[in-house]
Write a protein that holds these residues in place. Structure first.
Motif, PDB file in Angstrom:
ATOM      1  N   PRO C 122       0.797  -1.223   0.000  1.00  0.00           N
ATOM      2  CA  PRO C 122       0.000   0.000   0.000  1.00  0.00           C
ATOM      3  C   PRO C 122       0.836   1.283   0.000  1.00  0.00           C
ATOM      4  O   PRO C 122       0.316   2.357  -0.245  1.00  0.00           O
ATOM      5  N   ASP C 123       2.122   1.167   0.282  1.00  0.00           N
ATOM      6  CA  ASP C 123       2.952   2.366   0.298  1.00  0.00           C
ATOM      7  C   ASP C 123       4.357   1.982  -0.144  1.00  0.00           C
ATOM      8  O   ASP C 123       5.171   1.538   0.642  1.00  0.00           O
ATOM      9  N   ASN C 141       2.020  10.267  -3.655  1.00  0.00           N
ATOM     10  CA  ASN C 141       2.741  11.508  -3.920  1.00  0.00           C
ATOM     11  C   ASN C 141       2.658  12.443  -2.714  1.00  0.00           C
ATOM     12  O   ASN C 141       2.015  13.488  -2.764  1.00  0.00           O
ATOM     13  N   VAL C 142       3.333  12.078  -1.639  1.00  0.00           N
ATOM     14  CA  VAL C 142       3.202  12.859  -0.405  1.00  0.00           C
ATOM     15  C   VAL C 142       3.742  14.272  -0.561  1.00  0.00           C
ATOM     16  O   VAL C 142       3.423  15.145   0.238  1.00  0.00           O
ATOM     17  N   HIS C 143       4.547  14.496  -1.593  1.00  0.00           N
ATOM     18  CA  HIS C 143       5.075  15.856  -1.751  1.00  0.00           C
ATOM     19  C   HIS C 143       3.952  16.851  -2.007  1.00  0.00           C
ATOM     20  O   HIS C 143       4.032  17.996  -1.592  1.00  0.00           O
ATOM     21  N   GLU C 144       2.889  16.388  -2.653  1.00  0.00           N
ATOM     22  CA  GLU C 144       1.789  17.314  -2.947  1.00  0.00           C
ATOM     23  C   GLU C 144       1.112  17.789  -1.666  1.00  0.00           C
ATOM     24  O   GLU C 144       0.879  18.984  -1.476  1.00  0.00           O
ATOM     25  N   GLY C 287       1.548  -4.129 -10.715  1.00  0.00           N
ATOM     26  CA  GLY C 287       2.348  -2.978 -11.131  1.00  0.00           C
ATOM     27  C   GLY C 287       2.158  -1.789 -10.201  1.00  0.00           C
ATOM     28  O   GLY C 287       1.468  -1.881  -9.186  1.00  0.00           O
ATOM     29  N   TYR C 288       2.765  -0.695 -10.566  1.00  0.00           N
ATOM     30  CA  TYR C 288       2.695   0.509  -9.725  1.00  0.00           C
ATOM     31  C   TYR C 288       1.471   1.334 -10.065  1.00  0.00           C
ATOM     32  O   TYR C 288       1.066   1.438 -11.213  1.00  0.00           O
ATOM     33  N   THR C 289       0.881   1.932  -9.054  1.00  0.00           N
ATOM     34  CA  THR C 289      -0.178   2.903  -9.269  1.00  0.00           C
ATOM     35  C   THR C 289       0.191   4.158  -8.489  1.00  0.00           C
ATOM     36  O   THR C 289       0.481   4.076  -7.293  1.00  0.00           O
ATOM     37  N   GLN C 290       0.212   5.276  -9.187  1.00  0.00           N
ATOM     38  CA  GLN C 290       0.524   6.528  -8.491  1.00  0.00           C
ATOM     39  C   GLN C 290      -0.764   7.164  -7.994  1.00  0.00           C
ATOM     40  O   GLN C 290      -1.718   7.329  -8.748  1.00  0.00           O
ATOM     41  N   VAL C 291      -0.794   7.477  -6.710  1.00  0.00           N
ATOM     42  CA  VAL C 291      -1.969   8.167  -6.176  1.00  0.00           C
ATOM     43  C   VAL C 291      -1.506   9.427  -5.468  1.00  0.00           C
ATOM     44  O   VAL C 291      -0.423   9.460  -4.880  1.00  0.00           O
ATOM     45  N   GLY C 292      -2.299  10.474  -5.551  1.00  0.00           N
ATOM     46  CA  GLY C 292      -1.878  11.737  -4.948  1.00  0.00           C
ATOM     47  C   GLY C 292      -3.037  12.587  -4.505  1.00  0.00           C
ATOM     48  O   GLY C 292      -4.097  12.082  -4.133  1.00  0.00           O
ATOM     49  N   LEU C 293      -2.822  13.871  -4.590  1.00  0.00           N
ATOM     50  CA  LEU C 293      -3.809  14.850  -4.153  1.00  0.00           C
ATOM     51  C   LEU C 293      -5.152  14.631  -4.852  1.00  0.00           C
ATOM     52  O   LEU C 293      -6.208  14.719  -4.227  1.00  0.00           O
ATOM     53  N   ALA C 294      -5.077  14.331  -6.155  1.00  0.00           N
ATOM     54  CA  ALA C 294      -6.302  14.183  -6.929  1.00  0.00           C
ATOM     55  C   ALA C 294      -7.152  13.017  -6.431  1.00  0.00           C
ATOM     56  O   ALA C 294      -8.374  13.056  -6.476  1.00  0.00           O
ATOM     57  N   ASP C 295      -6.484  11.981  -5.925  1.00  0.00           N
ATOM     58  CA  ASP C 295      -7.224  10.796  -5.468  1.00  0.00           C
ATOM     59  C   ASP C 295      -7.563  10.865  -3.989  1.00  0.00           C
ATOM     60  O   ASP C 295      -8.102   9.918  -3.431  1.00  0.00           O
ATOM     61  N   GLY C 296      -7.162  11.947  -3.343  1.00  0.00           N
ATOM     62  CA  GLY C 296      -7.383  12.030  -1.896  1.00  0.00           C
ATOM     63  C   GLY C 296      -6.431  11.149  -1.111  1.00  0.00           C
ATOM     64  O   GLY C 296      -6.620  10.904   0.077  1.00  0.00           O
ATOM     65  N   ALA C 297      -5.366  10.655  -1.760  1.00  0.00           N
ATOM     66  CA  ALA C 297      -4.417   9.792  -1.060  1.00  0.00           C
ATOM     67  C   ALA C 297      -3.459  10.605  -0.200  1.00  0.00           C
ATOM     68  O   ALA C 297      -2.806  10.091   0.698  1.00  0.00           O
ATOM     69  N   THR C 298      -3.362  11.881  -0.503  1.00  0.00           N
ATOM     70  CA  THR C 298      -2.593  12.775   0.354  1.00  0.00           C
ATOM     71  C   THR C 298      -3.352  14.095   0.405  1.00  0.00           C
ATOM     72  O   THR C 298      -4.261  14.327  -0.386  1.00  0.00           O
ATOM     73  N   GLY C 299      -2.990  14.952   1.327  1.00  0.00           N
ATOM     74  CA  GLY C 299      -3.723  16.199   1.501  1.00  0.00           C
ATOM     75  C   GLY C 299      -3.692  16.599   2.957  1.00  0.00           C
ATOM     76  O   GLY C 299      -2.832  16.143   3.716  1.00  0.00           O
ATOM     77  N   LEU C 300      -4.650  17.443   3.339  1.00  0.00           N
ATOM     78  CA  LEU C 300      -4.693  17.909   4.721  1.00  0.00           C
ATOM     79  C   LEU C 300      -5.916  17.349   5.427  1.00  0.00           C
ATOM     80  O   LEU C 300      -6.895  16.989   4.781  1.00  0.00           O
ATOM     81  N   LEU C 346      11.821  12.053  -3.816  1.00  0.00           N
ATOM     82  CA  LEU C 346      12.002  10.602  -3.888  1.00  0.00           C
ATOM     83  C   LEU C 346      12.175  10.138  -5.329  1.00  0.00           C
ATOM     84  O   LEU C 346      13.112   9.431  -5.664  1.00  0.00           O
ATOM     85  N   ASN C 347      11.250  10.579  -6.205  1.00  0.00           N
ATOM     86  CA  ASN C 347      11.254  10.047  -7.554  1.00  0.00           C
ATOM     87  C   ASN C 347      11.992  10.922  -8.563  1.00  0.00           C
ATOM     88  O   ASN C 347      12.511  10.422  -9.541  1.00  0.00           O
TER      89      ASN C 347
END
Lengths: 402, 324, 358
Positions: C122-123, C141-144, C287-300, C346-347
């Protein structure tokens, strides 16, 4: 005389078994306190430690876990039997593992030779750490126990630094070193548990160390240096050399322990590698009565309880895994208490026997000498006091000869 | 100069003193035991017991005072166990190894059984308040050094001073005599076993208060092995002080401040922390070497047989103390 | 002195013998999950860190409740034993095996050995290694999110000095730290950002407290913690000394209401949930899946409606929040539409955005 020996043998076996049973009973109460039937719990531990199915053999996991532990146990036994109370196995294990990994990935060597070179590096690193307390004790008169404790802290700090900075795998997001080359890895018989040469090497060293201690001049010298240093000196043995040699060899064993963990299981050193395997080796050595085979069995028991507690109690029953180590700790406490108890019991028995003997002789001839109490055992060093009990347990000399 | 002053920030002083406190209490316990002729390696166990029981008492509705008292008593009982074992002639080093492991594992086991299956226990409790000393507080440097700590910090330093004074009086002298030569002390009519037992019990209590400082005094939570080797550092600090009461404070400060210094170092420079963290341990090794060497030399000059000084510090064989 | 040899051997042998005897008679341990319910086992971490592992476990719990799957967690307190524990989980044949904290190459070698066992990470940062068909990895994408946390800190600070306590200096942690710095500077160009790296100590709250107080003494009045369990000490320090903290990984706003402004979420829990859900529905995608701000995987934590800070903070601090929220939304849309490049240490550590941060 015969009946007495049988009685003594019974005591000698029964009392430590009692200590172990006692620890299990207390552990049972603790399990009951968490709301689980203790009988089920102990059954689950045993099943998760010793059962084997074609798909997966739990006992193989126990053996894999035991392999490095057996080596740190042997390291502890070797050092302690030379009268050197060094508990630096943890540091020796840690640095040994790191040295093995560095050789494993930085120096290209053909298969077989590579693994041997890695283990040799581990042995040298372990010996280097192991010899320091002995040098402090012999040349500076410092307390080697304390020196070894400080060394553990120092190695822990240095290892963590090295793994996190200079030796950290480039690009990796976590704290670990590069992976060792394929050529440096130990052969594996059971791919499911990675049981392989690791246990073979460990068991080979059990035999080697036993032969060394029991059948070689060096081993005899170091045992004498530990058991009766004055005697050893007067009979022309170089006790200093013997003790330093024991410290180096003991350190080397613990270092090899670290080595087989990394080239047999992890293939790298992870931050937090020093997880108590060295310290547990010391514990197993104590539980095993400071004997080679006893220690190896205790190391096996140690692994079985640990694996059983994690795989069985925690995963299957939801009982906190700490109960396994708690029971082991209780065993150490009870075994340590039992040694002087046996001593007292035997003293009392021999006094009683002596009194009876004197009474009998007094009846025969009126000028028999009065009984003397057993002399205090000569146990200036802690290692031999660990083994305890025999000196005082032997009947007082006066009585024996009378 | 400014950079240097800036480096020694007021917070570093504060951290240093706070990090020193549990070490100092443990070091007092260790030195007290050593002075009674017992190498006490179970300081870590007693600290953990104190940390756990203290928080337990606080959570059960006790005041911070009763929590500290409970911690002291629990540590004293652990010390009492050691005293009893010593009386029996048990090898205290092995016993201590068992106790350390027991305290580490049993505390977590009980925590999980009593408070759910997680690895941390954070009860809703109020930790000790900081004491702000009027006037002194507002003096620049001195205010940071002396004011704004909880009561246990002051207690630890007071205990170290009391411990020093103790050796000027009769019981303290007796204890010294026991540590140096138990046989001679017994011959001189000192009740050796009673002194040793009392020392071990008090040492247990003091070390446990050091553990309670972490839970009741500072964090209000308990995690596995949360003393993080402070007990071992305390034993080391006591040795750095050569078990002399007057040296305990500076030795403990060295360990406490090396940690504070390391924290400071990595927020102001790129130097690896390990350099600073290693220093006190290396210093202890040097001290052990020098002390040992001098004792060996002195013995040689007096024509006594060479005997490692360390040997004298070990627990005495069962029969020589328990039987006397 | 050697005559006592037999006694402990005998004792140990007796004990071991008893164990072996009883071990043989029992049923096999491996036949547990034979019923129809979908089973998921998570290996790694230590429960109760109030941070990373607990977040992951929250996802596991959610899956148990909402999807009705059977779940298990196997803790790995000793790093070196992690592989053994993962291996010993395989014979219990869970339908999905989740792994955190283990090195990627270890997981891959186990996955290749058991091609029928589905394994989910998961991470997991994309380390450029090809994944076998039975492994799925989510990269967050924790940088977002960290950038947004930086914006909050930069807009909140009075002293114009903000800090961060970071578990250690490594690319995976710099992904948080550098983006945070970038965010602070975006909201407050003349701010000073003090990053304090620890020595990879993630479970030492006392250290976290000391480090935070040290930063505070240098003027920092908002401190972001990226240090797992050590970070609870950062929050504690802020609460006691009247400055502000920003939580990490899970929603830590209520750890110290009114002190923790917001939390930078790393929704490993959401990943765990979606990985389990997908596998249960037969949609396991390797395989890899990138998740970030758009997916709600990171944010506040604010994104999920947390108002703990506004309700508990001193009035003047709380009054700033609405404006800060607007600012955050502004930056969020810039990140989402691609007009703002956030440093991903990281990337893409060599990207322009990262180079500007030194």
């Amino acid at each position: 005389m015969k009946d007495f020996d049988v009685a003594r043998l019974v005591q000698r076996v029964a009392v430590p078994v009692l200590a172990v049973i006692f620890a299990l009973i207390v552990g049972g109460f603790l399990v009951a306190a968490s709301g689980y039937p203790p009988a089920d719990a102990s059954f689950t531990v045993m099943q998760s430690a010793f059962s084997c199915s074609p798909a997966y053999c739990n006992f193989a996991t126990v053996l894999t876990t035991a392999a490095p532990l057996i080596l740190t146990t042997l390291g502890a036994i070797l050092v302690l039997s030379a009268g050197l109370f060094s508990i630096g196995q943890e540091g020796q294990y840690g640095l040994g593992g790191l040295a093995a990994v560095v050789v494993g990935y930085a120096i290209p060597l053909p298969e077989g030779l590579h693994a041997a070179a890695a283990l040799l590096a581990g042995a040298i690193a372990g010996a280097a750490v192991g010899v320091i307390p002995a040098v402090f004790r012999i040349f500076l008169g410092a307390n080697e126990l304390i020196v070894s404790i400080i060394l553990n802290s120092i190695v822990m700090l240095v290892l963590s630094y090295l793994v996190n900075y200079p030796l950290r795998q480039s690009g990796g997001s976590a704290s670990y070193t590069e992976v060792v080359d394929e050529t440096a890895r130990l052969a594996v018989f059971d791919p499911a548990t990675k049981l392989g040469m690791n246990i073979v090497i460990a068991l080979a060293f059990v035999v080697i160390v036993w032969v060394y201690l029991r059948r070689s001049t060096w081993g005899y010298e170091q045992r004498m240096a530990g058991a009766a240093s004055a005697f050893a000196r007067y009979s022309g043995m170089r006790t200093r050399v013997a003790v330093i040699r024991a410290a180096a060899l003991g350190g080397a064993l613990a270092g090899i322990g670290g080595g087989i963990q990394v080239i047999g299981m992890n293939y790298r050193v992870i931050d937090g590698f020093m997880d108590g395997t060295g310290f547990n080796g010391l514990t197993a050595a104590i539980l095993g009565g400071m004997t080679v085979f006893g220690g190896a069995l205790a190391a096996l028991l140690f692994s079985a309880i640990t694996v059983g507690a994690v795989n069985g109690l925690q995963i299957m029953m939801g009982i906190p895994r700490e109960i396994g180590a708690t029971v082991l700790a209780l065993m150490i406490v009870f075994v340590s208490v039992q040694a002087p108890l046996v001593e007292r019991l035997e003293l009392w028995l021999s006094k009683k026997r002596g009194a009876a003997e004197i009474a009998r002789r007094a009846a025969e001839s009126p000028d028999a000498s009065p009984p003397t109490a057993a002399p205090p055992p000569d146990r200036t060093d802690a290692a031999s006091s660990l083994l305890a009990s025999t000196a005082a347990g032997a009947p007082a000399p006066g009585l024996e000869e009378a | 100069m400014d950079a240097i002053l800036n480096f020694f920030s007021s917070e570093m002083l504060h951290s240093g003193i706070r990090l020193t406190t549990p070490i100092l209490l443990g070091a007092i316990a260790s030195a007290l035991s050593s002075r009674a002729g017992v190498l006490n390696l179970a300081i870590e166990a007693k600290m953990l017991v104190g940390a756990f029981v203290g928080l337990l008492a606080l959570d059960a509705g006790g005041s911070t005072f009763t929590a500290i008292l409970a911690a002291f008593l629990a540590g004293a009982i652990t010390g009492g166990l050691m005293a009893g074992a010593h009386r029996l002639g048990v090898d205290l080093i092995v016993f201590a190894i068992g106790l350390n492991m027991l305290a580490l594992e049993l505390s977590v086991y009980l925590m999980r059984v009593l408070f759910g299956g997680t690895g941390v226990w954070t009860p809703e409790v109020d930790t000790l308040d900081d004491i702000h000393i009027p006037f002194i507080e507002s003096i620049p440097f001195l205010g940071d050094l002396l004011s704004g700590y909880n009561v246990l910090v002051y207690l630890a330093f007071a205990a170290a001073i009391a411990f020093t004074l103790f050796f000027r009086y009769r019981p303290g002298r007796h204890l010294l005599a026991i540590g140096e030569a138990p046989g001679a002390a017994a011959a001189a009519g000192i009740a050796v076993p009673r002194y040793q037992a009392t020392s071990l019990i008090v040492a247990g209590g003091v070390a446990a208060v050091g553990g309670a400082f972490l839970t009741v005094g500072e964090l209000g939570l308990f995690t596995r092995g949360m003393t993080d080797g402070a007990g071992w550092i305390a034993v080391t600090a006591a040795l750095l002080a050569m078990n002399r009461p007057g040296f305990l404070i500076p030795a403990s400060l060295l360990f406490g401040f090396s940690d504070a210094f390391a924290i400071r170092l990595q927020s102001t420079t790129d130097l690896p922390q390990v350099v600073v963290q290693l220093l006190p341990f290396l210093a202890t090794l040097v001290v052990l070497g020098i002390v040992g060497y001098r004792a060996t030399r002195a013995a040689a000059l007096l024509g006594m047989p060479k005997r490692p000084r360390g040997a004298a510090k070990r627990p005495q064989p069962a029969t020589s103390t328990a039987g006397s | 002195m050697h005559t006592k040899t037999p006694r402990l051997i005998a004792a140990a042998a007796l004990g071991a013998g008893a164990l072996i005897l009883s071990g043989c008679s029992g049923p096999s341990a491996a036949d547990s999950g034979s019923d129809d319910t979908f089973s998921a086992t998570l290996v790694g971490g230590v429960a109760g860190d109030l941070s990373y592992t607990d977040t992951t476990l929250a996802g596991l719990e959610q899956a148990a409740e909402e999807l009705g799957v059977t779940t298990k967690h196997i803790e790995t307190p000793d790093a070196a034993q992690g592989e053994t524990l993962l291996r010993s989980a395989i014979p219990t044949s869970p339908d999905l095996l989740l792994s955190i904290t283990l090195p990627l190459d270890t997981v891959i070698s186990i996955a290749e050995q058991y091609p029928d066992q589905l394994i989910a990470l998961p991470d997991q940062g994309d380390e450029g290694t090809e994944l076998p068909d039975n492994v799925a990895a989510y990269t967050i994408n924790v940088h977002e999110g960290s950038f947004l946390a930086g914006v909050v800190a930069g807009a909140m600070t009075e002293s114009h000095v903000v800090g961060a306590v970071i578990g250690g200096q490594a690319p995976g942690l710099d992904q948080f730290a550098l983006a945070y710095k970038q965010g602070v500077l975006a909201a407050c160009p003349d701010c000073e950002v003090k990053l304090s790296y620890l020595n990879f100590q993630f479970s030492d709250p006392a250290l976290g407290k000391s480090t935070a107080l040290d930063l505070h003494s240098d003027g920092a009045d908002v401190i972001f913690q990226v240090a797992g369990g050590t970070g609870t000490g950062v929050i504690e320090a802020a609460e006691e000394n009247g400055f502000f903290a920003i939580g990490v990984d899970s929603d830590q706003d209520s750890v110290a209401p009114g002190t923790v402004i917001t939390s930078m979420l790393k929704r490993v829990d959401a990943n765990v949930f979606s990985l389990i859900e997908a596998a249960q529905n037969g949609d396991f995608a390797s395989g890899y899946t990138q998740v970030g701000l758009a997916d709600g995987a990171t944010g506040l934590s604010w994104d999920t409606g947390s108002t703990v800070f506004e309700e508990n903070a001193p009035a003047e601090a709380a009054a700033k929040i609405p404006a800060i929220k607007e600012l955050v939304e502004d930056y969020r849309s810039q990140i989402l539409d691609g007009s703002l490049a956030v440093c991903d240490a990281l990337n893409e550590p060599d990207s322009e955005a990262c180079a500007a941060l030194g």
